[in-house]
Design a protein around this motif. Structure first.
Motif, short mmCIF file in Angstrom:
data_model
loop_
_atom_site.label_atom_id
_atom_site.label_comp_id
_atom_site.label_asym_id
_atom_site.label_seq_id
_atom_site.Cartn_x
_atom_site.Cartn_y
_atom_site.Cartn_z
N GLY A 47 0.64 -1.38 -0.05
CA GLY A 47 -0.01 0.09 -0.17
C GLY A 47 0.91 1.45 0.05
N ARG A 48 2.05 1.28 -0.90
CA ARG A 48 2.73 2.51 -0.86
C ARG A 48 2.70 2.79 -2.29
NH1 ARG A 48 6.70 3.18 3.71
NH2 ARG A 48 5.98 2.28 5.34
N ILE A 49 3.52 3.82 -2.32
CA ILE A 49 3.66 4.51 -3.80
C ILE A 49 5.35 4.64 -4.00
CG2 ILE A 49 1.72 5.41 -4.65
CD1 ILE A 49 2.42 8.26 -3.42
N PRO A 50 5.88 4.35 -5.11
CA PRO A 50 5.19 4.25 -6.69
C PRO A 50 5.08 2.55 -6.83
CG PRO A 50 7.62 4.27 -6.97
CD PRO A 50 7.47 4.61 -5.50
N PHE B 153 6.51 -3.35 -7.65
CA PHE B 153 6.79 -2.15 -6.82
C PHE B 153 8.13 -1.95 -6.32
CE2 PHE B 153 5.35 -6.10 -4.70
CZ PHE B 153 5.79 -6.10 -3.38
N GLU B 154 8.41 -1.03 -5.32
CA GLU B 154 9.64 -0.59 -4.83
C GLU B 154 10.38 0.30 -6.20
OE1 GLU B 154 11.14 -0.62 -1.70
OE2 GLU B 154 8.96 -1.25 -1.63
N THR B 155 10.91 1.45 -5.66
CA THR B 155 11.52 2.42 -6.74
C THR B 155 12.80 1.87 -7.31
OG1 THR B 155 10.75 4.08 -5.17
CG2 THR B 155 12.43 4.78 -6.84
N ALA B 156 13.63 1.20 -6.51
CA ALA B 156 14.86 0.64 -7.09
C ALA B 156 14.70 -0.49 -8.14
CB ALA B 156 15.95 0.07 -6.15
N1 LIG Z 1 11.05 1.71 -0.35
C1 LIG Z 1 9.78 2.14 -1.12
C2 LIG Z 1 9.24 3.41 -0.14
C3 LIG Z 1 8.10 3.84 -0.79
C4 LIG Z 1 7.25 4.84 0.33
O1 LIG Z 1 7.30 4.79 1.23
N2 LIG Z 1 6.32 5.84 -0.45
C5 LIG Z 1 5.97 6.66 0.51
C6 LIG Z 1 5.54 7.78 -0.24
S1 LIG Z 1 6.98 9.04 -0.43
C7 LIG Z 1 4.49 5.86 0.63
O2 LIG Z 1 3.78 5.32 0.00
N3 LIG Z 1 3.90 6.22 2.26
C8 LIG Z 1 2.61 5.61 2.63
C9 LIG Z 1 2.55 4.78 3.84
O3 LIG Z 1 3.59 4.90 4.32
O4 LIG Z 1 1.34 4.39 4.17
C10 LIG Z 1 10.13 2.39 -2.58
O5 LIG Z 1 11.42 2.23 -2.66
O6 LIG Z 1 9.44 2.79 -3.40
#
Ligand SMILES: N[C@@H](CCC(=O)N[C@@H](CS)C(=O)NCC(=O)O)C(=O)O
Length: 220
Positions: free
Chosen positions: A54-57, A67-70
């Motif tokens: 449930g995160r972005i991107p 998923f995961e930026t890298a």
């Molecule tokens: N390690 C993840 C980090 C992704 C991340 O933490 N994204 C933040 C937005 S900047 C997010 O979705 N936060 C929502 C949450 O923590 O629930 C990546 O590389 O994509």
């Protein structure tokens, strides 16, 4: 072939890093939200199908979802023609992984979680309430982390010299957020001139202007 989608909101430093990977590779992509209208939708069933945490991107390209930026940046690098986003040299490639992990684990907590996001999230939710104690407590750690990065960037302007790679794409949006969003940011960067030079070197690249978050434009 389907167009590649980077899914998320432009204000996210991670979304910006994934977009920079596309821009630097010269890959056409679209920034979409997959129907999300705000942070509350990150845990919606629709988004959890793309990003189970449930995160972005997230990224979608035809049938491929990542998923995961890298990982997204690696996909963009490996699947398309264009400039390399990972150093050729094995040691430098290992160093790139080192910085990706360190930025993702350590700097993101100090710079983003405990400082920049403490300003950004109240704006997004409309609460306007900034957690002063959390921000103040983050400053010594940010200063320490900037000192480490400043040393790593002594040759510069990027982490591996003249060409930016995936770790640089991850670093720049954090520093840009710190400078643009946090009132403490410009002063902190004065103590880390090589980090300021890293940001400046990015500002000369089209990928910088192409990915500036709307919120930053308003703040400028
Ligand atoms: N390690 C993840 C980090 C992704 C991340 O933490 N994204 C933040 C937005 S900047 C997010 O979705 N936060 C929502 C949450 O923590 O629930 C990546 O590389 O994509």
């Amino acid at each position: 072939m389907a167009k590649l989608e980077i899914i998320g909101f432009d204000v996210s430093n991670w979304v910006r890093a994934a977009r920079i990977a596309c821009e630097e590779k010269g890959v056409a992509y679209e920034l979409t939200t997959n129907g999300m209208t705000g942070l509350g939708d990150l845990k919606s069933d629709k988004h959890l199908k793309l990003h189970p945490f449930g995160r972005i991107p997230a990224m979608r390209h035809g049938d491929v979802v990542l998923f995961e930026t890298a990982a997204i940046a690696r996909y963009v690098d490996g699947m398309f023609d264009g400039p390399a986003l990972v150093p050729d040299d094995a040691l430098e490639a290992a160093r790139m992984e080192q910085w990706v992990c360190a930025l993702m684990d350590y700097a993101t907590r100090s710079v983003m979680g405990r400082c920049v996001n403490q300003y950004v999230i109240p704006q997004l939710t409309g609460s306007g309430k900034v957690d002063r104690a959390t921000i103040d407590a983050s400053i010594p750690d940010i200063r320490d982390h900037l000192a480490i990065l400043n040393k790593a960037l002594s040759k510069g302007p990027f982490l591996h010299g003249k060409v930016p790679y995936i770790d640089d794409f991850i670093l720049m949006p954090m520093i840009d957020g710190l400078v643009v969003v946090a009132p403490e940011g410009p002063g902190l960067l004065e103590g880390a001139p090589n980090v300021a030079r890293h940001r400046k070197a990015f500002q000369d690249r089209p990928s910088y202007a192409a990915t500036i978050p709307q919120m930053f434009r308003k703040a400028a």
